[in-house]
Design a protein around this motif. Sequence first.
Motif, short mmCIF file in Angstrom:
data_model
loop_
_atom_site.label_atom_id
_atom_site.label_comp_id
_atom_site.label_asym_id
_atom_site.label_seq_id
_atom_site.Cartn_x
_atom_site.Cartn_y
_atom_site.Cartn_z
N VAL A 74 19.53 29.94 41.21
CA VAL A 74 19.21 30.94 40.18
C VAL A 74 18.71 32.19 40.91
O VAL A 74 17.83 32.11 41.76
N SER A 75 19.28 33.36 40.57
CA SER A 75 19.02 34.56 41.37
C SER A 75 18.18 35.60 40.65
O SER A 75 18.01 36.71 41.17
N VAL A 76 17.66 35.24 39.48
CA VAL A 76 16.80 36.17 38.72
C VAL A 76 15.66 35.35 38.10
O VAL A 76 15.64 34.13 38.23
N ASN A 112 13.07 39.57 48.43
CA ASN A 112 11.90 40.45 48.41
C ASN A 112 10.89 40.02 47.34
O ASN A 112 9.73 40.43 47.40
N HIS A 113 11.31 39.19 46.38
CA HIS A 113 10.38 38.78 45.33
C HIS A 113 9.32 37.79 45.82
O HIS A 113 8.39 37.47 45.09
N VAL A 114 9.46 37.35 47.08
CA VAL A 114 8.40 36.58 47.76
C VAL A 114 7.17 37.46 48.00
O VAL A 114 6.04 36.98 48.05
N TYR A 135 8.43 33.12 38.89
CA TYR A 135 8.78 31.73 39.26
C TYR A 135 9.90 31.77 40.30
O TYR A 135 9.94 30.94 41.21
N TYR A 136 10.82 32.73 40.11
CA TYR A 136 11.91 32.92 41.07
C TYR A 136 11.35 33.21 42.48
O TYR A 136 11.74 32.58 43.46
N GLY A 137 10.41 34.17 42.55
CA GLY A 137 9.81 34.50 43.84
C GLY A 137 9.06 33.31 44.43
O GLY A 137 9.08 33.08 45.65
N GLY A 164 16.70 42.55 50.08
CA GLY A 164 16.20 43.56 49.14
C GLY A 164 17.10 43.59 47.91
O GLY A 164 16.96 42.76 47.01
N SER A 165 18.03 44.54 47.87
CA SER A 165 18.97 44.66 46.75
C SER A 165 20.36 44.86 47.34
O SER A 165 20.68 45.94 47.83
N SER A 166 21.15 43.78 47.31
CA SER A 166 22.48 43.86 47.92
C SER A 166 23.54 43.95 46.84
O SER A 166 23.92 42.94 46.22
N ARG A 173 15.94 54.25 41.57
CA ARG A 173 15.08 54.81 42.63
C ARG A 173 14.50 53.74 43.54
O ARG A 173 14.42 53.89 44.75
N ARG A 174 14.04 52.63 42.94
CA ARG A 174 13.49 51.54 43.77
C ARG A 174 14.49 51.07 44.82
O ARG A 174 14.14 50.85 45.98
N MET A 175 15.72 50.94 44.41
CA MET A 175 16.74 50.42 45.34
C MET A 175 17.10 51.40 46.45
O MET A 175 17.78 51.01 47.41
C1 15L Z 1 16.85 39.54 43.87
O1 15L Z 1 16.25 38.64 44.45
C2 15L Z 1 17.91 39.24 42.90
O2 15L Z 1 18.67 38.11 43.24
C3 15L Z 1 18.85 40.43 42.68
O3 15L Z 1 19.62 40.19 41.50
C4 15L Z 1 18.07 41.73 42.54
O4 15L Z 1 17.25 41.68 41.40
C5 15L Z 1 17.22 41.93 43.78
O5 15L Z 1 16.40 40.80 44.04
C6 15L Z 1 16.31 43.16 43.69
O6 15L Z 1 15.10 43.00 43.86
O7 15L Z 1 16.82 44.27 43.48
#
Ligand code: 15L
Length: 266
Positions: A74-76, A112-114, A135-137, A164-166, A173-175
């Motif tokens: 799960v990626s979000v 990066n959500h860690v 929870y994802y992080g 980060g954001s691939s 702006r954050r990206m």
């Molecule tokens: C992530 O971990 C997500 O998988 C991706 O969908 C983006 O949300 C990315 O981080 C982000 O932080 O931009």
Amino acid sequence: NRLDRILLTGAAGGLGKVLRQSLRPYARILRLSDLAPMDPAGPGEEVVPCDLADRDAVDALARDVDAILHFGGVSVERPFEEILDANIRGIFHLYEAARRNGVKRVVFASSNHVIGFHKQTETLDAHAPRRPDSYYGLSKSYGEDVASFYFDRYGIETVSIRIGSSFPAPANRRMMSTWLSYRDLTALLERALFTPGVGHTVVYGMSDNDVVWWDNRHAAHLGYAPQDSSRVFRDQVEAQPAPPADDPSMVYQGGAFVAAGPFEAP
Ligand code: 15L
Ligand code: NAI
């Protein structure tokens, strides 16, 4: 630099589809796996559907593999139980499979959500305290600890990439700070697969962006040299209306993830 067989989990996902093409030079056979449907196997490919929550299926998946690129899950942000099965049980099954099958190298798509609850005014290296934002992080933070444990206990080496954001381009702006181009991701994976003696290395996955929050000093041995930069997208990103200064996307490294949930039972 070529291995006999590389396993890629998450092969039906956004990054998985890109890597299915860009990783071709690095293995005689790419074994592609996901829960979601995948295109049929082409030359030099094996397509193996698998649920990461299924211990025995993951064990079979890692048979006769030289390295694993773990992008599945799960990626979000989602309710905890979904994260638990795919990401937390999933990574445990994956490392157990690596141990039982003698796989010595894993590359883990961490996030990066860690560290997402750190402010954008801070600069972090790999030793900075983690501040998971969801929870994802939390699941990615657990994944990094599993990687560390399996190196210390069993000598299985891992590069954990805090991506980060691939995406094809930075969407906001954050990206501009977090963006990682597909070309740079592929180059970083090549380094993560073939650099000897990585132990458990944590590296921030970002391109050569102008304003960054992360310092890769502790991953210098990888020799990762990004070639792209978000600066070429500056005009198109700054043409968007700016969010208020106190919007989470302007304050926290993890952006909107810090404000997701709570997920109440219906
Ligand atoms: C992530 O971990 C997500 O998988 C991706 O969908 C983006 O949300 C990315 O981080 C982000 O932080 O931009
Ligand atoms: P994605 O959501 O497009 O791909 C993830 C894939 O994992 C999906 O195809 C999904 O079907 C599969 N999956 C989910 N649960 C599964 C299960 N139980 N068993 C087997 N497969 C399962 O995400 P994306 O963007 O391709 O990211 C790939 C990896 O990189 C993920 O682990 C994500 O957390 C990580 N990542 C991605 C970032 C990005 O900017 N794209 C940023 C940080 C981390």
